[in-house]
Scaffold this motif. Structure first.
Motif, short mmCIF file in Angstrom:
data_model
loop_
_atom_site.label_atom_id
_atom_site.label_comp_id
_atom_site.label_asym_id
_atom_site.label_seq_id
_atom_site.Cartn_x
_atom_site.Cartn_y
_atom_site.Cartn_z
N HIS A 108 0.85 -1.18 0.00
CA HIS A 108 0.00 0.00 0.00
C HIS A 108 0.90 1.25 0.00
O HIS A 108 1.89 1.30 0.73
CB HIS A 108 -0.91 0.00 1.23
CG HIS A 108 -2.04 0.97 1.14
ND1 HIS A 108 -1.85 2.32 1.30
CD2 HIS A 108 -3.35 0.79 0.91
CE1 HIS A 108 -3.01 2.94 1.18
NE2 HIS A 108 -3.94 2.03 0.94
N PRO A 109 0.58 2.24 -0.83
CA PRO A 109 1.41 3.45 -0.89
C PRO A 109 1.61 4.13 0.46
O PRO A 109 2.65 4.73 0.71
CB PRO A 109 0.66 4.38 -1.84
CG PRO A 109 -0.24 3.51 -2.62
CD PRO A 109 -0.54 2.31 -1.75
N TYR A 110 0.63 4.01 1.36
CA TYR A 110 0.76 4.65 2.67
C TYR A 110 1.66 3.87 3.61
O TYR A 110 2.01 4.35 4.68
CB TYR A 110 -0.61 4.85 3.31
CG TYR A 110 -1.51 5.80 2.56
CD1 TYR A 110 -1.01 6.73 1.67
CD2 TYR A 110 -2.88 5.75 2.75
CE1 TYR A 110 -1.84 7.60 0.99
CE2 TYR A 110 -3.73 6.62 2.07
CZ TYR A 110 -3.20 7.54 1.20
OH TYR A 110 -4.02 8.38 0.52
N GLN A 111 2.03 2.63 3.22
CA GLN A 111 2.87 1.80 4.08
C GLN A 111 4.19 2.49 4.40
O GLN A 111 4.70 2.35 5.49
CB GLN A 111 3.11 0.44 3.40
CG GLN A 111 3.86 -0.54 4.26
CD GLN A 111 3.10 -0.93 5.51
OE1 GLN A 111 1.90 -1.13 5.49
NE2 GLN A 111 3.80 -1.00 6.63
N THR A 112 4.73 3.23 3.46
CA THR A 112 6.00 3.90 3.69
C THR A 112 5.85 5.18 4.51
O THR A 112 6.84 5.76 4.93
CB THR A 112 6.68 4.26 2.34
OG1 THR A 112 5.80 5.10 1.60
CG2 THR A 112 7.02 3.01 1.56
N THR A 122 2.22 -0.58 11.99
CA THR A 122 2.59 -1.85 11.38
C THR A 122 1.91 -1.90 10.02
O THR A 122 1.52 -0.87 9.50
CB THR A 122 2.22 -3.04 12.30
OG1 THR A 122 2.73 -4.24 11.74
CG2 THR A 122 0.73 -3.16 12.49
N THR A 123 1.71 -3.05 9.47
CA THR A 123 1.16 -3.17 8.13
C THR A 123 -0.23 -2.54 8.01
O THR A 123 -1.12 -2.84 8.80
CB THR A 123 1.12 -4.65 7.71
OG1 THR A 123 2.38 -5.24 7.99
CG2 THR A 123 0.81 -4.79 6.24
N VAL A 124 -0.41 -1.72 6.99
CA VAL A 124 -1.69 -1.07 6.70
C VAL A 124 -2.74 -2.15 6.43
O VAL A 124 -2.49 -3.09 5.68
CB VAL A 124 -1.56 -0.15 5.47
CG1 VAL A 124 -2.90 0.37 5.01
CG2 VAL A 124 -0.61 0.99 5.75
N GLY A 125 -3.90 -2.04 7.05
CA GLY A 125 -5.00 -2.97 6.80
C GLY A 125 -4.89 -4.30 7.52
O GLY A 125 -5.70 -5.20 7.29
N ALA A 126 -3.95 -4.46 8.41
CA ALA A 126 -3.75 -5.73 9.11
C ALA A 126 -4.78 -5.93 10.22
O ALA A 126 -5.35 -4.97 10.75
CB ALA A 126 -2.35 -5.79 9.71
#
Length: 182
Positions: A108-112, A122-126
């Motif tokens: 996901h682009p927002y992960q960074t 942590t991981t987006v959407g987890a």
């Protein structure tokens, strides 16, 4: 090397088994592995009024990615209780984003840009578990995990916290949890 097509086909076929039937089968298998009944001295009986080992407490439910408050399980743990959690399903963070599983979307682009506005960095959407006021990454699951604190277990979707931020999400995660008291 495993044949990816075969592995995928087996996984798809296995996912067509109704969850309730699959859980009952696994509980039956666990009973058979544990010996079905005999506890205590060799020979099968219970010695001196000993109680048989307590069965783990099961909980199943579904977390909608739209649910900003998460799903309260009604299960309260004490620090040291043992949890096993298994999650499956698909969700996405809005109509323009790809589907992902409970492990979240690492691409996901927002992960960074893991802003402090996310529930947990942590991981987006987890899939997350909240125990008391602390959040923990669960993803697709944990096995024999020690509860780090006392409190009710609430499952959460890792999105930006704030009013209305979850409304454009889609999908859900199916969750099965077993608890063994310390």
């Amino acid at each position: 090397m495993a044949d990816f097509g075969k592995v995928l086909q087996d996984a798809i076929c296995a996912s067509r088994i109704p969850a309730e039937d699959s859980i009952k089968d696994k509980e039956k298998e666990a009973d058979e592995i544990e010996g079905g009944a005999a506890s205590g001295p060799a020979g099968g009986g219970q010695a001196g009024g000993d109680k048989p080992a307590a069965r783990p407490t099961p909980w199943t439910g579904q977390l909608s990615a739209k649910n900003e408050e998460g799903i309260k399980t009604g299960v309260t743990v004490k620090k040291g209780d043992r949890l096993s959690i298994l999650a499956s399903g698909w969700a996405k963070m809005g109509p323009d984003w790809p589907w992902h599983g409970p492990q979240g979307d690492k691409n996901h682009p927002y992960q960074t840009q893991m802003e402090s506005r996310y529930l947990l960095p942590t991981t987006v959407g987890a899939l997350l578990a909240q125990i008391g006021s602390t959040l923990h990454y669960i993803g697709t699951g944990v096995l024999d995990w020690e509860a780090p604190a006392d409190g009710e277990i609430v499952f959460r979707y890792n999105d930006i916290g704030g009013a209305g931020e979850f409304a454009n999400n889609d999908g859900a995660f199916d969750i099965t949890m077993r608890l063994e008291r310390a």
